[in-house]
Structures are given as C-alpha cells and as structure tokens.
Design a protein around this motif. Sequence first.
Motif, mmCIF file in Angstrom:
data_model
loop_
_atom_site.group_PDB
_atom_site.id
_atom_site.type_symbol
_atom_site.label_atom_id
_atom_site.label_comp_id
_atom_site.label_asym_id
_atom_site.label_seq_id
_atom_site.Cartn_x
_atom_site.Cartn_y
_atom_site.Cartn_z
ATOM 1 N N ASN A 114 -7.722 -4.548 5.577
ATOM 2 C CA ASN A 114 -8.553 -3.763 4.669
ATOM 3 C C ASN A 114 -8.136 -2.302 4.804
ATOM 4 O OD1 ASN A 114 -10.495 -2.751 2.998
ATOM 5 N ND2 ASN A 114 -12.194 -3.111 4.396
ATOM 6 N N VAL A 115 -7.125 -1.920 4.055
ATOM 7 C CA VAL A 115 -6.502 -0.612 4.169
ATOM 8 C C VAL A 115 -6.746 0.189 2.896
ATOM 9 C CG1 VAL A 115 -4.281 -1.484 3.365
ATOM 10 C CG2 VAL A 115 -4.333 0.588 4.717
ATOM 11 N N VAL A 116 -6.874 1.505 3.077
ATOM 12 C CA VAL A 116 -6.991 2.439 1.967
ATOM 13 C C VAL A 116 -5.908 3.497 2.145
ATOM 14 C CG1 VAL A 116 -8.420 4.288 0.981
ATOM 15 C CG2 VAL A 116 -9.458 2.089 1.565
ATOM 16 N N ALA A 117 -5.241 3.855 1.055
ATOM 17 C CA ALA A 117 -4.254 4.929 1.082
ATOM 18 C C ALA A 117 -4.720 6.071 0.204
ATOM 19 C CB ALA A 117 -2.891 4.426 0.607
ATOM 20 N N ALA A 118 -4.827 7.259 0.784
ATOM 21 C CA ALA A 118 -5.140 8.482 0.038
ATOM 22 C C ALA A 118 -3.826 9.226 -0.119
ATOM 23 C CB ALA A 118 -6.158 9.314 0.807
ATOM 24 N N LEU A 119 -3.344 9.312 -1.352
ATOM 25 C CA LEU A 119 -1.977 9.756 -1.604
ATOM 26 C C LEU A 119 -1.925 11.031 -2.435
ATOM 27 C CD1 LEU A 119 -0.734 6.202 -2.608
ATOM 28 C CD2 LEU A 119 -0.452 7.310 -0.378
ATOM 29 N N ILE A 120 -1.356 12.078 -1.864
ATOM 30 C CA ILE A 120 -1.139 13.308 -2.609
ATOM 31 C C ILE A 120 0.172 13.161 -3.380
ATOM 32 C CG2 ILE A 120 -0.634 15.772 -2.492
ATOM 33 C CD1 ILE A 120 -2.464 15.941 -0.095
ATOM 34 N N LEU A 121 0.086 13.350 -4.658
ATOM 35 C CA LEU A 121 1.254 13.280 -5.531
ATOM 36 C C LEU A 121 1.499 14.689 -6.063
ATOM 37 C CD1 LEU A 121 3.332 11.395 -6.710
ATOM 38 C CD2 LEU A 121 1.786 10.975 -8.603
ATOM 39 N N GLU A 122 2.427 15.380 -5.441
ATOM 40 C CA GLU A 122 2.697 16.770 -5.803
ATOM 41 C C GLU A 122 3.459 16.839 -7.128
ATOM 42 O OE1 GLU A 122 2.932 18.802 -1.449
ATOM 43 O OE2 GLU A 122 4.639 17.588 -2.056
#
Length: 123
Positions: A114-122
Amino acid sequence: MKFQPDRSSAQTIHGYGPGWIGVDGTKYTQSLIVGANGLLEMWNCARFEDLTAQHFEHLATLEAEVIIFGSGARNRFPPAAWLRPLAARQLGLETMDTAAACRTYNILSGEGRNVVAALILEP
C-alpha cells in the motif's frame, strides 16, 4: 522512459519524461499524488521550492504503508520539522528524485504494498 509493467491490479506509472508522467494510460503534466489503491490527485506544487509543511500534513492523512517523495529532477530533502505529522502516524517517507520515485513506486505497488508516491513534476 517507457515501462512495460507486469500484470498488477494496482495503479501503475507506465512512463515518464521531461514535463510528464503517465499513469494507467493517461499523461499528466503537473505534480501529482498516486496511490496503489487508486488514489490519483493533483499536488499543488510545481517546484520543490513551492513546498510547505501543509503538503506533508496532507500526505500524513493518506492511508499508506509507505510514502515515496519524488523531489523533482534531483534528490532534495524537506526540512525535518515538516515530517513530524508523518512520524506521529508512524509513516515512512522515502525521498528520491522523481524518476527514481516512479520506478520504486511501480516495484512496491507490484508487490502488493500500500504505497503512495508524491511526485513533483518540474516544468
């Protein structure tokens, strides 16, 4: 880079590149939060410098076993004080550049985590 995922019931990041991330066949051009359980929401930060403590408070409210933080084109760490809400809920946060975070998310979600990815897309 394009991925060819194994069969999985979890939401999958199928590719990424400069200015985009592909999730289950849809291309996104802004920062986002992706969860193996189907969570998909835009994350209001275009650059690492836009982050605040509130961004991490929000991550602490998500039902996750581990949270992967993709900090953009290079690995950068948020201030320790911002991570207190995560520590209070005993949530692990792994920080890496966004490309590595995409790959790691796929591996963990493919394992049924049960994983969550918070991804900054510059831009």
